[in-house]
Design an enzyme around this catalytic site. Structure first.
Site, PDB file in Angstrom:
ATOM      1  N   HIS A   1       5.113  32.969 -10.178  1.00  0.00           N
ATOM      2  CA  HIS A   1       6.474  32.351 -10.361  1.00  0.00           C
ATOM      3  C   HIS A   1       6.861  30.555 -10.742  1.00  0.00           C
ATOM      4  O   HIS A   1       8.054  30.497 -11.228  1.00  0.00           O
ATOM      5  CB  HIS A   1       7.885  33.410  -9.410  1.00  0.00           C
ATOM      6  CG  HIS A   1       7.561  32.656  -8.077  1.00  0.00           C
ATOM      7  ND1 HIS A   1       7.501  32.568  -6.684  1.00  0.00           N
ATOM      8  CD2 HIS A   1       8.447  31.748  -7.449  1.00  0.00           C
ATOM      9  CE1 HIS A   1       6.879  32.342  -6.341  1.00  0.00           C
ATOM     10  NE2 HIS A   1       8.708  31.922  -6.399  1.00  0.00           N
TER      11      HIS A   1
HETATM   12  C1  UD1 Z   1      13.867  30.014  -7.243  1.00  0.00           C
HETATM   13  C2  UD1 Z   1      13.104  28.289  -6.036  1.00  0.00           C
HETATM   14  C3  UD1 Z   1      11.850  28.817  -5.716  1.00  0.00           C
HETATM   15  C4  UD1 Z   1      11.365  30.078  -4.380  1.00  0.00           C
HETATM   16  C5  UD1 Z   1      11.726  31.552  -6.300  1.00  0.00           C
HETATM   17  C6  UD1 Z   1      12.008  33.047  -5.340  1.00  0.00           C
HETATM   18  C7  UD1 Z   1      13.943  26.864  -6.349  1.00  0.00           C
HETATM   19  C8  UD1 Z   1      14.424  25.719  -7.528  1.00  0.00           C
HETATM   20  N1  UD1 Z   1      13.636  27.550  -6.620  1.00  0.00           N
HETATM   21  O1  UD1 Z   1      12.844  29.464  -8.516  1.00  0.00           O
HETATM   22  O2  UD1 Z   1      11.478  27.473  -4.676  1.00  0.00           O
HETATM   23  O3  UD1 Z   1       9.993  30.362  -4.995  1.00  0.00           O
HETATM   24  O4  UD1 Z   1      13.575  31.244  -5.747  1.00  0.00           O
HETATM   25  O5  UD1 Z   1      11.641  33.826  -6.181  1.00  0.00           O
HETATM   26  O6  UD1 Z   1      15.223  26.780  -6.133  1.00  0.00           O
HETATM   27  N2  UD1 Z   1      16.506  34.818 -13.277  1.00  0.00           N
HETATM   28  C9  UD1 Z   1      16.817  36.876 -13.039  1.00  0.00           C
HETATM   29  N3  UD1 Z   1      17.825  37.008 -12.300  1.00  0.00           N
HETATM   30  C10 UD1 Z   1      17.452  36.065 -11.011  1.00  0.00           C
HETATM   31  C11 UD1 Z   1      16.975  35.878 -10.571  1.00  0.00           C
HETATM   32  C12 UD1 Z   1      16.450  34.217 -12.083  1.00  0.00           C
HETATM   33  O7  UD1 Z   1      16.980  36.862 -13.903  1.00  0.00           O
HETATM   34  O8  UD1 Z   1      18.416  37.349 -10.006  1.00  0.00           O
HETATM   35  C13 UD1 Z   1      15.724  34.529 -14.225  1.00  0.00           C
HETATM   36  C14 UD1 Z   1      16.886  33.694 -14.744  1.00  0.00           C
HETATM   37  O9  UD1 Z   1      16.174  33.834 -16.150  1.00  0.00           O
HETATM   38  C15 UD1 Z   1      16.235  32.363 -14.349  1.00  0.00           C
HETATM   39  C16 UD1 Z   1      15.031  32.249 -13.914  1.00  0.00           C
HETATM   40  O10 UD1 Z   1      14.800  33.944 -13.316  1.00  0.00           O
HETATM   41  O11 UD1 Z   1      16.698  31.075 -15.548  1.00  0.00           O
HETATM   42  C17 UD1 Z   1      14.967  31.379 -12.823  1.00  0.00           C
HETATM   43  O12 UD1 Z   1      15.279  31.676 -11.766  1.00  0.00           O
HETATM   44  P1  UD1 Z   1      15.959  30.191 -10.333  1.00  0.00           P
HETATM   45  O13 UD1 Z   1      16.584  30.956  -9.808  1.00  0.00           O
HETATM   46  O14 UD1 Z   1      15.997  28.771 -11.800  1.00  0.00           O
HETATM   47  O15 UD1 Z   1      14.651  29.905 -10.135  1.00  0.00           O
HETATM   48  P2  UD1 Z   1      13.042  30.474  -9.215  1.00  0.00           P
HETATM   49  O16 UD1 Z   1      11.881  30.643 -10.386  1.00  0.00           O
HETATM   50  O17 UD1 Z   1      13.957  32.003  -8.960  1.00  0.00           O
HETATM   51  N1  UDP Z   2       8.629  40.315  -2.891  1.00  0.00           N
HETATM   52  C1  UDP Z   2       9.172  41.098  -2.502  1.00  0.00           C
HETATM   53  N2  UDP Z   2       8.878  41.904  -4.277  1.00  0.00           N
HETATM   54  C2  UDP Z   2       8.164  41.330  -5.266  1.00  0.00           C
HETATM   55  C3  UDP Z   2       7.768  40.149  -4.651  1.00  0.00           C
HETATM   56  C4  UDP Z   2       8.072  39.396  -3.595  1.00  0.00           C
HETATM   57  O1  UDP Z   2       9.605  41.484  -2.048  1.00  0.00           O
HETATM   58  O2  UDP Z   2       8.029  41.848  -6.195  1.00  0.00           O
HETATM   59  C5  UDP Z   2       9.343  39.758  -1.287  1.00  0.00           C
HETATM   60  C6  UDP Z   2       8.047  38.810  -0.766  1.00  0.00           C
HETATM   61  O3  UDP Z   2       7.212  39.886   0.025  1.00  0.00           O
HETATM   62  C7  UDP Z   2       8.053  37.544   0.076  1.00  0.00           C
HETATM   63  C8  UDP Z   2       9.005  36.954  -0.674  1.00  0.00           C
HETATM   64  O4  UDP Z   2       9.193  38.222  -1.487  1.00  0.00           O
HETATM   65  O5  UDP Z   2       8.787  37.930   1.430  1.00  0.00           O
HETATM   66  C9  UDP Z   2       8.632  35.522  -1.240  1.00  0.00           C
HETATM   67  O6  UDP Z   2       9.574  35.271  -2.765  1.00  0.00           O
HETATM   68  P1  UDP Z   2       9.000  34.439  -3.796  1.00  0.00           P
HETATM   69  O7  UDP Z   2       7.558  35.062  -3.924  1.00  0.00           O
HETATM   70  O8  UDP Z   2       9.382  34.609  -5.138  1.00  0.00           O
HETATM   71  O9  UDP Z   2       8.870  33.288  -3.155  1.00  0.00           O
HETATM   72  P2  UDP Z   2       8.686  32.049  -2.758  1.00  0.00           P
HETATM   73  O10 UDP Z   2       8.387  32.761  -1.135  1.00  0.00           O
HETATM   74  O11 UDP Z   2       7.857  31.447  -2.934  1.00  0.00           O
HETATM   75  O12 UDP Z   2       9.606  31.122  -2.114  1.00  0.00           O
END
Ligand code: UD1
Ligand code: UDP
Length: 358
Positions: A202
């Protein structure tokens, strides 16, 4: 003492889940959700599974460019902080929600406690690295998960008295969810224990079209040998769908799953391939070998002790690292048997330390 805790994304909800009820018990506690994650399976499912109470404020900021998202959060958080006038703000990790919470509190002269302080990947191209550095440098209490993090903070000139080595709250969260297990998704998904690889991708840098295509090309190849289960982060899902990236039918694509199900899938997998920070911690907690689809990691000590392995994102490297593990079972066993120093009760330690600041 009045505390405001700010969260906004899946990992923050999970890693703060063991702390929130403890803070509720000891302090006047307000919980803010920025709304950075908002889809049911990225957000509400975790509140339900982990038995978390409702947030006091939902800011519904949603997705956007980094600055738009962070800026909107700051404006909304400022309103709440002016209204609530807390003594402390708690933030966790390295997301835009973490950054917005810390910067806004700092502008209002409110003290900040940062959970998971001091982690560094030393890669300033990652938005998370900039967030971590900025948040650490405006925090008054820094809860470090490991010795490396303590060293990183000291090297950046952060006062020793502000740094507390407490461990990883992910251990508390993970152990707690395992107590609640009552699943048999293996049969439902037609999976055999330790006969599939779990995959997550991701990161912003890994979901850039060419990079994602290359990683998936490698995984398509691997899936000819062993089944791959791929819960798709919604960012990744969107990019795969928008660009019609071809995924082999031996890869089981599923929507993001809840925490219970994810830990279950992780625990039963042969090994995991991931670019997630939290999953690196959890694989070490559960002794599941972990190949990291990145060139660097903020959990470097796990790599140094052989518990996890940095593989990068290049097609050849992914194929050769996976083949190596599949061909040499002893290497998998060796990774499993290394004991990482991940201890429970970081959450209690954090709350006890906060009580000393009353
Ligand atoms: C964010 C964090 C990242 C973290 C991740 C956890 C930042 C800069 N990044 O990245 O560090 O590892 O969360 O998962 O804060 N979207 C949906 N529904 C949601 C959320 C996101 O559809 O509930 C989609 C949207 O298209 C959105 C994209 O995911 O534009 C990215 O979401 P965003 O929160 O900007 O960044 P993450 O990749 O989730
Ligand atoms: N996780 C979850 N469902 C999923 C993928 C991840 O519950 O389908 C949980 C995972 O166990 C961990 C957290 O989400 O606790 C990690 O989140 P993510 O990888 O989105 O973000 P990061 O830790 O890299 O910031």
């Amino acid at each position: 003492m009045k505390i405001v805790t700010i969260l906004g994304t899946r990992p923050e909800i999970i890693k703060l889940s063991p702390i929130i009820p403890l803070i509720d018990k000891e302090f006047d506690h307000i919980l803010i959700h920025t709304g950075q994650h908002y889809s049911y399976n990225m957000d509400k499912i975790f509140f339900e599974e982990l038995g978390l109470r409702n947030c006091d404020y939902s800011l519904n900021v949603g997705s956007g460019t980094h600055s738009m998202q962070t800026g909107k959060m700051m404006i909304e958080i400022e309103n709440v902080l002016l209204n609530e006038n807390p003594d402390w703000v708690i933030v966790q990790g390295d997301t835009n929600s973490t950054l917005a919470g810390a910067i806004t509190a700092s502008k209002l002269n409110i003290k900040i406690a940062h959970v998971e302080a001091g982690c560094r990947s030393f890669d300033k191209k990652m938005p998370e690295e900039i967030n971590r550095i900025l948040v650490d440098h405006c925090s008054d209490i820094l809860f470090a998960p490991d010795e490396n993090a303590v060293k990183n903070l000291a090297a950046e000139g952060i006062q020793k008295e502000a740094i507390h080595l407490v461990g990883n709250t992910s251990v508390d969260a993970c152990l707690r969810i395992m107590d609640l297990f009552n699943l048999n998704r293996l049969t439902e998904l037609n999976l055999e224990k330790e006969n599939y690889i779990l995959l997550t991708i991701h990161r912003q840098e890994n979901t850039e079209y060419n990079k994602l295509k290359e990683i998936i090309k490698a995984v398509n190849q691997i899936s000819n040998r062993i089944k791959v289960v791929f819960p798709l982060h919604l960012r990744t899902k969107k990019i795969i769908e928008d660009n019609n990236i071809e995924i082999s039918e031996n890869i089981l694509q599923i929507d993001p799953v809840g925490y219970k199900e994810f830990i279950w899938l992780l625990k039963n997998s042969k090994f995991v391939m991931t670019d997630s920070g939290g999953i690196q911690e959890e694989s070490a907690i559960l002794n599941v070998p972990c190949l990291i689809l990145r060139d660097n990691t903020e959990w470097e000590y796990l790599v140094n002790m052989g518990k996890t392995q940095l593989v990068g994102t290049n097609y050849k490297n992914i194929i050769s690292s996976v083949s190596d593990l599949l061909n040499n079972n002893w290497k998998l066993e060796k990774m499993k048997n290394i004991k990482a120093p991940l201890k429970k009760n970081a959450s209690k330690k954090i709350v006890n330390i906060l009580m000393q600041y009353q």
